[in-house]
Motif scaffolding. Structure first.
Motif, PDB file in Angstrom:
ATOM      1  N   ILE A  65      22.613  45.443  31.059  1.00  0.00           N
ATOM      2  CA  ILE A  65      21.757  45.752  32.203  1.00  0.00           C
ATOM      3  C   ILE A  65      20.875  44.536  32.473  1.00  0.00           C
ATOM      4  N   ASN A  66      20.860  44.074  33.718  1.00  0.00           N
ATOM      5  CA  ASN A  66      20.117  42.868  34.063  1.00  0.00           C
ATOM      6  C   ASN A  66      18.651  42.963  33.657  1.00  0.00           C
ATOM      7  N   TYR A  67      18.160  41.911  33.011  1.00  0.00           N
ATOM      8  CA  TYR A  67      16.750  41.785  32.637  1.00  0.00           C
ATOM      9  C   TYR A  67      16.271  42.937  31.749  1.00  0.00           C
ATOM     10  N   ASN A  68      17.186  43.541  31.002  1.00  0.00           N
ATOM     11  CA  ASN A  68      16.799  44.646  30.141  1.00  0.00           C
ATOM     12  C   ASN A  68      16.222  44.084  28.844  1.00  0.00           C
ATOM     13  N   THR A  69      14.904  44.189  28.702  1.00  0.00           N
ATOM     14  CA  THR A  69      14.218  43.568  27.567  1.00  0.00           C
ATOM     15  C   THR A  69      14.649  44.186  26.245  1.00  0.00           C
ATOM     16  N   GLU A  70      14.872  45.482  26.223  1.00  0.00           N
ATOM     17  CA  GLU A  70      15.286  46.144  24.987  1.00  0.00           C
ATOM     18  C   GLU A  70      16.634  45.605  24.512  1.00  0.00           C
ATOM     19  N   ALA A 128      18.077  29.693  22.520  1.00  0.00           N
ATOM     20  CA  ALA A 128      17.536  29.323  23.834  1.00  0.00           C
ATOM     21  C   ALA A 128      17.475  30.594  24.669  1.00  0.00           C
ATOM     22  N   VAL A 129      16.307  30.863  25.240  1.00  0.00           N
ATOM     23  CA  VAL A 129      16.094  32.193  25.823  1.00  0.00           C
ATOM     24  C   VAL A 129      15.036  32.125  26.906  1.00  0.00           C
ATOM     25  N   GLN A 130      15.087  33.052  27.843  1.00  0.00           N
ATOM     26  CA  GLN A 130      14.011  33.208  28.803  1.00  0.00           C
ATOM     27  C   GLN A 130      12.804  33.828  28.114  1.00  0.00           C
ATOM     28  N   GLY A 131      11.625  33.264  28.340  1.00  0.00           N
ATOM     29  CA  GLY A 131      10.414  33.810  27.753  1.00  0.00           C
ATOM     30  C   GLY A 131      10.053  35.161  28.341  1.00  0.00           C
ATOM     31  N   ASN A 132       9.400  35.976  27.520  1.00  0.00           N
ATOM     32  CA  ASN A 132       8.967  37.307  27.936  1.00  0.00           C
ATOM     33  C   ASN A 132       7.892  37.740  26.953  1.00  0.00           C
ATOM     34  N   GLU A 133       6.797  38.300  27.438  1.00  0.00           N
ATOM     35  CA  GLU A 133       5.702  38.670  26.563  1.00  0.00           C
ATOM     36  C   GLU A 133       5.752  40.129  26.114  1.00  0.00           C
ATOM     37  N   ASN A 134       6.881  40.803  26.335  1.00  0.00           N
ATOM     38  CA  ASN A 134       7.072  42.128  25.768  1.00  0.00           C
ATOM     39  C   ASN A 134       6.867  42.046  24.257  1.00  0.00           C
ATOM     40  N   ASN A 135       6.123  42.978  23.673  1.00  0.00           N
ATOM     41  CA  ASN A 135       5.731  42.883  22.268  1.00  0.00           C
ATOM     42  C   ASN A 135       6.923  42.831  21.321  1.00  0.00           C
ATOM     43  N   ALA A 136       7.892  43.714  21.502  1.00  0.00           N
ATOM     44  CA  ALA A 136       9.041  43.740  20.599  1.00  0.00           C
ATOM     45  C   ALA A 136       9.862  42.467  20.734  1.00  0.00           C
ATOM     46  N   TYR A 137      10.010  42.010  21.954  1.00  0.00           N
ATOM     47  CA  TYR A 137      10.755  40.777  22.232  1.00  0.00           C
ATOM     48  C   TYR A 137      10.050  39.581  21.587  1.00  0.00           C
ATOM     49  N   ALA A 138       8.739  39.488  21.785  1.00  0.00           N
ATOM     50  CA  ALA A 138       7.962  38.383  21.217  1.00  0.00           C
ATOM     51  C   ALA A 138       7.990  38.432  19.692  1.00  0.00           C
ATOM     52  N   ASP A 139       7.930  39.634  19.128  1.00  0.00           N
ATOM     53  CA  ASP A 139       7.976  39.770  17.668  1.00  0.00           C
ATOM     54  C   ASP A 139       9.317  39.281  17.119  1.00  0.00           C
TER      55      ASP A 139
END
Length: 311
Positions: free
Chosen positions: A75-80, A98-109
């Motif tokens: 799913i496009n841009y699905n952070t989970e 190499a990844v697009q940055g995102n400040e979602n907590n689980a993603y950042a962790d």
């Protein structure tokens, strides 16, 4: 964070290593550096160009001991889903993500876990400014927003009621573009940002927001989904907004559907990523900080020059 300009040296290195996809190193490395490139979306307008510019040099990267694999959520841009991909690559003990940055907590962790386990982190297109030692390759988004705002003032004059259409909350690149717009408009009391809407990177959601936002005279779209959707839905301007500005997709300019577009050099982002990976493999290090790629403001006046590569 130390900020680097677009490096002429990196471009030269890339040209020497990747021009024509011919290897400058006939020695096949005994060990392989494994790189996972996690893209948020597969499309024919923006991310596919980043992916394509990297794939153009897969032969030379392989010949220099760099193995690049691509991963995209269902799913496009699905952070989970992207977080799960991150965890899978950490478990696989890759060398670089190499990844697009995102400040979602689980993603950042998950990214911090990768960093703590010795994996090199490179953010492409979207940075995470507070993340520890890493490299960002992409647009100076505050400056892009500010420059866009200056161009908008020239088009609309000193009075406008503006709706901003963004992609999703929690993306630092989009927040920086909004901050740049706000500061560009700060000296004009008659230019008012009335509301900020989010299309969740979805064309149907964008059209719903578009049709329901009827009080303002100017629409400013700060990510590419909007421009893609508008140019596919309309053959000509529908008059819903007096002025319309967007990011990245220029197809609506000749028909007058869109007044002005800020385009990013996404192909250069991919090329610079390859250059940095080759540096890391052959020299043992890559840059940290920010390498900013260029942006170009496109209107009817310079459209032909831009699409023909003369600007």
């Amino acid at each position: 964070m130390r900020k680097l300009l677009l490096s002429i040296n990196l471009v030269l290195i890339f040209s020497l290593l990747c021009a024509g996809c011919k290897s400058t190193n006939t020695h096949m490395a005994s060990d392989i550096m494994r790189v996972s490139v996690i893209l948020p979306h597969s499309d024919d307008e923006y991310w596919s160009k980043i992916e394509g510019s990297i794939k153009e040099c897969l032969k030379v990267t392989a010949e220099n001991g760099v193995d690049i694999k691509f991963y995209i959520p269902q799913i496009n841009y699905n952070t989970e889903q992207m977080t799960q991909i991150l965890k899978q690559q950490i478990a696989a003990k890759v060398d670089v993500i190499a990844v697009q940055g995102n400040e979602n907590n689980a993603y950042a962790d998950a990214l911090k876990d990768a960093y703590n386990k010795g994996i090199h982190i490179i953010c492409i297109d979207t940075d995470i400014p507070e993340f520890p030692d890493h490299l960002y390759i992409g647009t100076d988004n505050y400056q892009a927003g500010y420059s866009m705002g200056e161009h908008i003032v020239k088009e609309v004059g000193d009075t406008a009621k503006i709706t901003i259409m963004s992609g999703e909350k929690g993306y630092p690149n989009l927040d920086e573009r909004i901050r740049g717009l706000e500061e560009a408009f700060a000296d004009y009391a008659g230019i008012v940002i009335d509301e900020i809407l989010y299309d969740n990177y979805d064309g149907s959601t964008f059209m719903k927001c578009y049709n329901e936002s009827g009080n303002d005279d100017t629409l400013v779209c700060i990510e590419g989904t909007a421009a893609q959707t508008i140019t596919r839905m309309f053959l000509q301007r529908d008059g819903h907004f007096k002025h319309l500005f967007a990011f990245d997709v220029t197809a609506g300019i000749p028909a007058g559907i869109v007044d002005g577009i800020m385009i990013q050099d996404n192909r250069q982002m991919g090329k610079l990523l390859v250059s940095e990976l080759l540096n890391l493999k052959t020299k043992g290090s890559c840059s940290t900080g920010s390498i900013y790629t260029l942006t170009t403001w496109v209107t009817k006046d310079n459209y032909e020059s831009v699409v023909n590569g003369n600007e």
